[in-house]
Design an enzyme around this catalytic site. Structure first.
Site, PDB file in Angstrom:
ATOM      1  N   ALA A  67       0.860  -1.176   0.000  1.00 18.92           N
ATOM      2  CA  ALA A  67       0.000   0.000   0.000  1.00 18.92           C
ATOM      3  C   ALA A  67       0.899   1.229   0.000  1.00 18.92           C
ATOM      4  O   ALA A  67       2.054   1.160   0.433  1.00 18.92           O
ATOM      5  CB  ALA A  67      -0.892  -0.008   1.238  1.00 18.92           C
ATOM      6  N   GLY A 112       0.612  -5.032   0.813  1.00 21.15           N
ATOM      7  CA  GLY A 112      -0.608  -5.062   0.005  1.00 21.15           C
ATOM      8  C   GLY A 112      -0.391  -5.700  -1.360  1.00 21.15           C
ATOM      9  O   GLY A 112      -1.339  -6.209  -1.965  1.00 21.15           O
ATOM     10  N   GLU A 115      -0.639  -9.352  -0.757  1.00 22.33           N
ATOM     11  CA  GLU A 115      -2.075  -9.599  -0.515  1.00 22.33           C
ATOM     12  C   GLU A 115      -2.856  -9.594  -1.826  1.00 22.33           C
ATOM     13  O   GLU A 115      -3.764 -10.398  -2.022  1.00 22.33           O
ATOM     14  CB  GLU A 115      -2.627  -8.535   0.438  1.00 22.33           C
ATOM     15  CG  GLU A 115      -2.065  -8.661   1.840  1.00 22.33           C
ATOM     16  CD  GLU A 115      -2.525  -7.527   2.755  1.00 22.33           C
ATOM     17  OE1 GLU A 115      -2.071  -6.384   2.542  1.00 22.33           O
ATOM     18  OE2 GLU A 115      -3.337  -7.782   3.644  1.00 22.33           O
ATOM     19  N   GLU A 135       4.580  -5.527   7.100  1.00 22.90           N
ATOM     20  CA  GLU A 135       3.816  -4.486   7.811  1.00 22.90           C
ATOM     21  C   GLU A 135       4.328  -4.229   9.220  1.00 22.90           C
ATOM     22  O   GLU A 135       4.267  -3.095   9.710  1.00 22.90           O
ATOM     23  CB  GLU A 135       2.325  -4.864   7.879  1.00 22.90           C
ATOM     24  CG  GLU A 135       1.571  -4.671   6.577  1.00 22.90           C
ATOM     25  CD  GLU A 135       1.667  -5.861   5.634  1.00 22.90           C
ATOM     26  OE1 GLU A 135       2.451  -6.790   5.908  1.00 22.90           O
ATOM     27  OE2 GLU A 135       0.955  -5.852   4.620  1.00 22.90           O
TER      28      GLU A 135
HETATM   29  N1  DAK Z   1       4.602   3.187  -0.677  1.00 22.23           N
HETATM   30  C1  DAK Z   1       5.042   4.362  -1.209  1.00 22.23           C
HETATM   31  N2  DAK Z   1       6.231   4.498  -1.833  1.00 22.23           N
HETATM   32  C2  DAK Z   1       7.001   3.398  -1.949  1.00 22.23           C
HETATM   33  C3  DAK Z   1       6.602   2.134  -1.437  1.00 22.23           C
HETATM   34  C4  DAK Z   1       5.342   2.057  -0.785  1.00 22.23           C
HETATM   35  N3  DAK Z   1       4.879   0.906  -0.272  1.00 22.23           N
HETATM   36  N4  DAK Z   1       7.585   1.234  -1.700  1.00 22.23           N
HETATM   37  C5  DAK Z   1       8.543   1.908  -2.354  1.00 22.23           C
HETATM   38  N5  DAK Z   1       8.188   3.210  -2.513  1.00 22.23           N
HETATM   39  C6  DAK Z   1       8.954   4.269  -3.168  1.00 22.23           C
HETATM   40  C7  DAK Z   1      10.155   4.648  -2.309  1.00 22.23           C
HETATM   41  O1  DAK Z   1       9.790   5.566  -1.278  1.00 22.23           O
HETATM   42  C8  DAK Z   1      11.054   5.265  -3.370  1.00 22.23           C
HETATM   43  O2  DAK Z   1      10.585   6.565  -3.635  1.00 22.23           O
HETATM   44  P1  DAK Z   1      11.642   7.794  -3.862  1.00 22.23           P
HETATM   45  O3  DAK Z   1      12.505   7.844  -2.635  1.00 22.23           O
HETATM   46  O4  DAK Z   1      12.398   7.379  -5.110  1.00 22.23           O
HETATM   47  O5  DAK Z   1      10.758   8.970  -4.058  1.00 22.23           O
HETATM   48  C9  DAK Z   1      10.760   4.429  -4.617  1.00 22.23           C
HETATM   49  O6  DAK Z   1       9.499   3.784  -4.381  1.00 22.23           O
HETATM   50  C10 DAK Z   1      11.800   3.333  -4.850  1.00 22.23           C
HETATM   51  O7  DAK Z   1      11.912   2.577  -3.650  1.00 22.23           O
HETATM   52  P2  DAK Z   1      13.333   2.360  -2.918  1.00 22.23           P
HETATM   53  O8  DAK Z   1      14.259   3.481  -3.179  1.00 22.23           O
HETATM   54  O9  DAK Z   1      13.032   2.005  -1.494  1.00 22.23           O
HETATM   55  O10 DAK Z   1      13.862   1.075  -3.705  1.00 22.23           O
HETATM   56  P3  DAK Z   1      14.824  -0.050  -3.141  1.00 22.23           P
HETATM   57  O11 DAK Z   1      15.208  -0.861  -4.324  1.00 22.23           O
HETATM   58  O12 DAK Z   1      15.911   0.522  -2.303  1.00 22.23           O
HETATM   59  O13 DAK Z   1      13.906  -0.951  -2.185  1.00 22.23           O
HETATM   60  C11 DAK Z   1      11.914  -2.124  -1.538  1.00 22.23           C
HETATM   61  C12 DAK Z   1      12.824  -1.637  -2.709  1.00 22.23           C
HETATM   62  C13 DAK Z   1      10.652  -2.707  -2.169  1.00 22.23           C
HETATM   63  C14 DAK Z   1      12.630  -3.184  -0.718  1.00 22.23           C
HETATM   64  C15 DAK Z   1      11.591  -0.889  -0.654  1.00 22.23           C
HETATM   65  O14 DAK Z   1      11.083   0.151  -1.477  1.00 22.23           O
HETATM   66  C16 DAK Z   1      10.598  -1.178   0.421  1.00 22.23           C
HETATM   67  O15 DAK Z   1      10.916  -1.743   1.450  1.00 22.23           O
HETATM   68  N6  DAK Z   1       9.363  -0.727   0.178  1.00 22.23           N
HETATM   69  C17 DAK Z   1       8.320  -0.748   1.148  1.00 22.23           C
HETATM   70  C18 DAK Z   1       7.833  -2.146   1.350  1.00 22.23           C
HETATM   71  C19 DAK Z   1       6.738  -2.098   2.337  1.00 22.23           C
HETATM   72  O16 DAK Z   1       6.948  -1.927   3.525  1.00 22.23           O
HETATM   73  N7  DAK Z   1       5.551  -2.089   1.793  1.00 22.23           N
HETATM   74  C20 DAK Z   1       4.391  -1.718   2.521  1.00 22.23           C
HETATM   75  C21 DAK Z   1       3.989  -2.823   3.409  1.00 22.23           C
HETATM   76  S1  DAK Z   1       2.673  -2.250   4.354  1.00 22.23           S
HETATM   77  C22 DAK Z   1      -4.332  -0.456   4.409  1.00 22.23           C
HETATM   78  C23 DAK Z   1      -4.397  -1.794   4.140  1.00 22.23           C
HETATM   79  C24 DAK Z   1      -3.284  -2.482   3.875  1.00 22.23           C
HETATM   80  C25 DAK Z   1      -2.092  -1.870   3.939  1.00 22.23           C
HETATM   81  C26 DAK Z   1      -2.025  -0.543   4.237  1.00 22.23           C
HETATM   82  C27 DAK Z   1      -3.120   0.176   4.465  1.00 22.23           C
HETATM   83  N8  DAK Z   1      -5.486   0.284   4.704  1.00 22.23           N
HETATM   84  C28 DAK Z   1      -6.685  -0.367   4.788  1.00 22.23           C
HETATM   85  C29 DAK Z   1      -5.371   1.668   4.904  1.00 22.23           C
HETATM   86  C30 DAK Z   1      -0.927  -2.569   3.641  1.00 22.23           C
HETATM   87  C31 DAK Z   1       0.192  -2.029   4.020  1.00 22.23           C
HETATM   88  C32 DAK Z   1       1.384  -2.422   3.374  1.00 22.23           C
HETATM   89  O17 DAK Z   1       1.421  -2.839   2.251  1.00 22.23           O
END
Ligand code: DAK
Length: 260
Positions: A67, A112, A115, A135
């Site tokens: 997400a 997400g 998911e 998460e």
């Molecule tokens: N959201 C927004 N931006 C994201 C992102 C995300 N999930 N994942 C990556 N980006 C952005 C980064 O901020 C970066 O942006 P800039 O700095 O260039 O502006 C760009 O994408 C490239 O990412 P990285 O520079 O981090 O790239 P790397 O190769 O170094 O790393 C990575 C890739 C996939 C390992 C890393 O980006 C990462 O850890 N990403 C986040 C993974 C994560 O934690 N995903 C979210 C899990 S929580 C909800 C229901 C469900 C959910 C949420 C809300 N509601 C009902 C409200 C679920 C939540 C999740 O999914």
């Protein structure tokens, strides 16, 4: 609907839906969720000749990296629960779609994104695909059905481990665990997914729809777990740790969790 974040192409009666926010690694923002809702809830059901749907992410790096963290950092408990509820509804639309929906996972499928792949009926993973539910790194739990569907695919033992450690696994491990149907060379994900849908299209369409309905019914005994997930997700949104986790990600630093 004028789609901004979905690119939709048709090939041999199959819709190829590409989530296209490559700069944010195809993270699911509210607009994208809304577009998925419209496609699976309104557009696709009207296409009588449609054989199935391939869902994939733009670029070579990510299927969907979760997400969109920039959008949910300031949520209250009630807003978080409401968003989780609405997101779950969209993922149920996909899971209950009466024609095969195949995820072509070309890179990171995290949070997400994992998911979303799990809500599809089948998953084809490219050899560089990576899966995880990170998460807890943000002070959150999955909110789009991840706590429920991961158990269905990999069992409670491994689900507990993946959900609590936030470990990210590769395509081959995901295949061994039963999370994906097949692993293919990089670049062959969509073609393989299309092949699966074409094979299924040689079978009786009504029987396929009944298979989807019946198999899904086995996994929905009252759906108490999904309801619990919405509530628990909302409660996590209301914590200091969640604000810290989201801020830490956006500031590109490690979080400092306090337990409140
Ligand atoms: N959201 C927004 N931006 C994201 C992102 C995300 N999930 N994942 C990556 N980006 C952005 C980064 O901020 C970066 O942006 P800039 O700095 O260039 O502006 C760009 O994408 C490239 O990412 P990285 O520079 O981090 O790239 P790397 O190769 O170094 O790393 C990575 C890739 C996939 C390992 C890393 O980006 C990462 O850890 N990403 C986040 C993974 C994560 O934690 N995903 C979210 C899990 S929580 C909800 C229901 C469900 C959910 C949420 C809300 N509601 C009902 C409200 C679920 C939540 C999740 O999914």
């Amino acid at each position: 609907m004028d789609y901004q974040n979905l690119q939709i192409q048709h090939q041999d009666g199959i819709a190829i839906v590409t989530i296209s926010r490559e700069k944010a690694l195809n993270a699911l923002n509210a607009q994208t969720i809304q577009e998925l809702r419209h496609f699976f809830g309104t557009d696709a059901p009207q296409q009588a000749e449609l054989l199935g749907v391939v869902l994939t992410g733009a670029g070579e790096k990510a299927f969907v990296a979760g997400a969109d963290i920039t959008e949910f950092k300031d949520l209250s408990a009630a807003e978080g629960a409401a968003l989780a509820q609405r997101g779950q509804e969209v993922f149920f639309l996909i899971e209950r779609f009466p024609k095969p929906v195949v995820a072509a996972v070309n890179g990171f499928a995290l949070g997400g994104g994992c998911e979303l792949a799990m809500a599809c009926h089948l998953r084809v993973a490219g050899e560089k695909a990576r899966f995880g539910q990170p998460e807890v790194n943000l002070g959150l739990i999955p909110g789009y059905g991840g706590t429920q569907r991961l158990i269905q695919y990999v069992g409670k033992t491994k689900a507990m481990e993946l959900l609590m450690t936030a470990d990210i696994i590769g395509a081959n491990e995901a295949h061994q665990l039963g999370l994906v149907n097949t692993v293919v060379p990089l670049g062959a994900e969509i073609e393989t997914a299309i092949g699966l849908i074409k094979k299924i299209a040689t079978k009786a369409p009504l029987a396929i729809a009944k298979i989807i309905e019946t198999v899904n019914t086995y996994f929905e005994p009252g759906s108490a777990g999904f309801v619990k997930e919405v509530d628990a997700f909302g409660e996590c949104c209301n914590t200091v740790d969640f604000r810290e986790g989201a801020a830490a990600f956006l500031e590109k630093r490690a979080p400092n969790f306090k337990g409140n």
